[in-house]
Design a protein around this motif. Structure first.
Motif, PDB file in Angstrom:
ATOM      1  N   GLY A  41       0.788  -1.216   0.000  1.00  0.00           N
ATOM      2  CA  GLY A  41       0.000   0.000   0.000  1.00  0.00           C
ATOM      3  C   GLY A  41       0.820   1.266   0.000  1.00  0.00           C
ATOM      4  O   GLY A  41       0.399   2.293   0.547  1.00  0.00           O
ATOM      5  N   VAL A  42       1.995   1.243  -0.621  1.00  0.00           N
ATOM      6  CA  VAL A  42       2.901   2.394  -0.675  1.00  0.00           C
ATOM      7  C   VAL A  42       2.832   2.995  -2.069  1.00  0.00           C
ATOM      8  O   VAL A  42       2.960   2.288  -3.083  1.00  0.00           O
ATOM      9  CB  VAL A  42       4.344   1.986  -0.327  1.00  0.00           C
ATOM     10  N   THR A  43       2.641   4.300  -2.125  1.00  0.00           N
ATOM     11  CA  THR A  43       2.580   5.019  -3.398  1.00  0.00           C
ATOM     12  C   THR A  43       3.956   5.593  -3.730  1.00  0.00           C
ATOM     13  O   THR A  43       4.608   6.238  -2.881  1.00  0.00           O
ATOM     14  CB  THR A  43       1.552   6.156  -3.328  1.00  0.00           C
ATOM     15  N   ILE A  44       4.408   5.382  -4.969  1.00  0.00           N
ATOM     16  CA  ILE A  44       5.694   5.919  -5.432  1.00  0.00           C
ATOM     17  C   ILE A  44       5.411   7.101  -6.342  1.00  0.00           C
ATOM     18  O   ILE A  44       4.653   6.982  -7.311  1.00  0.00           O
ATOM     19  CB  ILE A  44       6.513   4.842  -6.167  1.00  0.00           C
ATOM     20  N   ARG A  45       6.008   8.205  -6.050  1.00  0.00           N
ATOM     21  CA  ARG A  45       5.793   9.427  -6.829  1.00  0.00           C
ATOM     22  C   ARG A  45       7.138  10.124  -7.017  1.00  0.00           C
ATOM     23  O   ARG A  45       8.180   9.671  -6.553  1.00  0.00           O
ATOM     24  CB  ARG A  45       4.813  10.349  -6.103  1.00  0.00           C
ATOM     25  N   GLY A  46       7.103  11.269  -7.703  1.00  0.00           N
ATOM     26  CA  GLY A  46       8.321  12.052  -7.889  1.00  0.00           C
ATOM     27  C   GLY A  46       8.502  12.474  -9.333  1.00  0.00           C
ATOM     28  O   GLY A  46       7.819  11.995 -10.249  1.00  0.00           O
ATOM     29  N   VAL A  47       9.427  13.396  -9.524  1.00  0.00           N
ATOM     30  CA  VAL A  47       9.769  13.915 -10.848  1.00  0.00           C
ATOM     31  C   VAL A  47      11.220  13.538 -11.131  1.00  0.00           C
ATOM     32  O   VAL A  47      12.132  13.903 -10.377  1.00  0.00           O
ATOM     33  CB  VAL A  47       9.594  15.448 -10.909  1.00  0.00           C
ATOM     34  N   ARG A  48      11.437  12.843 -12.221  1.00  0.00           N
ATOM     35  CA  ARG A  48      12.779  12.373 -12.556  1.00  0.00           C
ATOM     36  C   ARG A  48      13.255  13.097 -13.815  1.00  0.00           C
ATOM     37  O   ARG A  48      12.882  12.743 -14.943  1.00  0.00           O
ATOM     38  CB  ARG A  48      12.761  10.850 -12.754  1.00  0.00           C
ATOM     39  N   LYS A  49      14.091  14.123 -13.574  1.00  0.00           N
ATOM     40  CA  LYS A  49      14.658  14.892 -14.675  1.00  0.00           C
ATOM     41  C   LYS A  49      15.974  14.250 -15.125  1.00  0.00           C
ATOM     42  O   LYS A  49      16.647  13.579 -14.345  1.00  0.00           O
ATOM     43  CB  LYS A  49      14.910  16.333 -14.225  1.00  0.00           C
ATOM     44  N   PRO A  50      16.360  14.474 -16.384  1.00  0.00           N
ATOM     45  CA  PRO A  50      17.621  13.874 -16.870  1.00  0.00           C
ATOM     46  C   PRO A  50      18.817  14.358 -16.034  1.00  0.00           C
ATOM     47  O   PRO A  50      18.967  15.548 -15.748  1.00  0.00           O
ATOM     48  CB  PRO A  50      17.709  14.366 -18.319  1.00  0.00           C
ATOM     49  N   ALA A  51      19.658  13.418 -15.659  1.00  0.00           N
ATOM     50  CA  ALA A  51      20.883  13.719 -14.902  1.00  0.00           C
ATOM     51  C   ALA A  51      21.919  12.675 -15.304  1.00  0.00           C
ATOM     52  O   ALA A  51      21.975  11.584 -14.739  1.00  0.00           O
ATOM     53  CB  ALA A  51      20.620  13.693 -13.402  1.00  0.00           C
TER      54      ALA A  51
END
Length: 419
Positions: free
Chosen positions: A294-304
């Motif tokens: 029941g864990v939600t994974i989120r985030g913004v992954r910009k090129p690096a």
């Protein structure tokens, strides 16, 4: 009764080693101190000789100028005096008569004035000569100091190359047998020993990898064959599943130890790797486990994009995500995964909800086999090597990892890598 002959004695050991030259006397050795003493002493001597020569020439010119006659007689019977330097004693041009005391006083005044002019000219030219010699001396000293200290630059460049895991580099400094050559030779000996030690370590890791994986793989195969038998009793099947889980845990422990041993070294072969892609692949691998908990994974992954090993960098993201998912709250938990470029460095940011972590226990989390409030194994969430591997891999890539407690519980992990 015959006596046994005594065994032949070994020839006497020579008192000198033919492979090494005899050391010269300490006071004849061309040390850095002697070389610098001779160099700067010679520079001061040459500068002093040049300065004295210039002052001598300037003084001779000043004396020659000062010896010019103050006046000259231009007519005979009725004496007329003319002077370019002392207009006061020029009487003929004005048609006036000058008294002898006034004439003598004017001559004395002109002598003093001419002497002062010669001294001022000598002082100004001497200062200019000193300034020119100072510029030449500084330039020559800078060049000679760079020449004397050039072996140190060579040692530094070799040390930097060794810091990049190129242990095959050697200084091999030529030149006089001074302190710098002795330092370079000592450094070369140390590099030789380090290279042998690292080679032995790599050989041991390879042998251990084979010796440890083989029996575990055999055990897993036997257990899987046993579990595939439909006629086996339930108790034996349950025992087989327990042994299979234990065997799998042992395999994970071995893989983690071997990866930890390999990642402690610097990465020699580097390729462009995008942290955003690495993080996305790690998210895909833990997505099913996160949904089950029941864990939600989120985030913004910009090129690096960084230069490194893609497999090891993926291990960083995977270990952080697995820890963030497994050590989370029972309900409404989340994990945030971001990648970006900050201040010219690539950053992998992983934050999660979870139990409250005291700040004084942060450092213990990066030690092998250490968990929060548990010293050794005893948890089914892992083998206790995840964060240790993350730190070792980050260091191998020239980066670092920083962790801090999050308000409300959980952790904030930030991995920084050079671009």
């Amino acid at each position: 009764m015959a006596t046994t002959p005594a065994p032949p004695q070994a020839p006497p050991k020579p008192t000198w080693d033919p492979r090494r030259p005899q050391p010269v006397l300490p006071w004849l050795r061309p040390t850095i101190r002697i070389r610098l003493t001779l160099l700067y002493g010679g520079m001061f001597l040459i500068a002093g000789i040049l300065l004295l020569s210039i002052i001598y020439l300037l003084a001779a010119q000043a004396i020659s100028t000062g010896n010019q006659p103050l006046f000259k007689i231009i007519e005979g019977v009725n004496i007329k005096v003319s002077s370019d330097n002392c207009p006061a004693i020029t009487s003929a041009s004005a048609g006036t008569q000058i008294q002898i005391p006034d004439f003598n006083a004017a001559i004395a005044q002109c002598v003093d004035r001419q002497r002062q002019a010669a001294l001022d000219d000598l002082l100004s030219r001497s200062l200019l000569a000193l300034l020119g010699l100072a510029v030449i001396a500084f330039a020559f000293g800078y060049a000679m100091a760079g020449r004397v200290l050039s072996p140190l630059g060579r040692i530094t460049r070799t040390a930097r190359a060794v810091a990049g895991s190129d242990l095959s580099r050697r200084i091999e400094l030529d030149g006089p047998d001074d302190e710098l050559k002795e330092l370079a030779d000592t450094f070369d000996d140390m590099l030789e020993r380090l290279q042998r030690a690292f080679t032995a370590q790599q050989r041991f890791v390879g042998n251990a990898s084979h010796e440890l994986r083989t029996p575990l793989a055999i055990n897993r195969t036997l257990l899987e064959v046993h579990l595939s038998d439909p006629g086996a009793p339930v108790e034996l099947q349950q025992l087989g599943k327990t042994l299979l889980a234990t065997n799998e845990r042992s395999e994970q422990l071995v893989e983690g130890l071997l990866l930890l041993a390999r990642s402690d070294n610097q990465i020699v072969e580097r390729k462009p790797v995008d942290l955003a892609e690495v993080a996305s692949q790690a998210v895909d691998q833990v997505h099913a486990e996160a949904e089950a908990k029941g864990v939600t994974i989120r985030g913004v992954r910009k090129p690096a994009v960084v230069q490194g090993n893609g497999v090891l960098l993926e291990r960083i993201a995977l270990n952080l995500l697995q820890n963030a998912v497994r050590y989370n709250v029972p309900e409404d938990g989340w994990v945030e995964v971001n990648t970006e470029i900050q201040h010219g460095q690539a950053v992998l940011y992983v934050a999660n909800t979870g139990p409250v972590v005291p700040a004084y226990e942060i450092d213990n989390l990066f030690e092998p086999f250490r968990r929060l409030r548990t010293e050794r194994t005893g948890s089914d969430k892992g083998v206790g090597l995840g964060l240790s591997i993350v730190r070792s891999v980050a260091r191998a890539h020239g980066g670092y990892i920083a962790a801090q407690p999050r308000e409300g519980g959980g952790l904030v992990m930030r991995v920084t890598l050079p671009v």
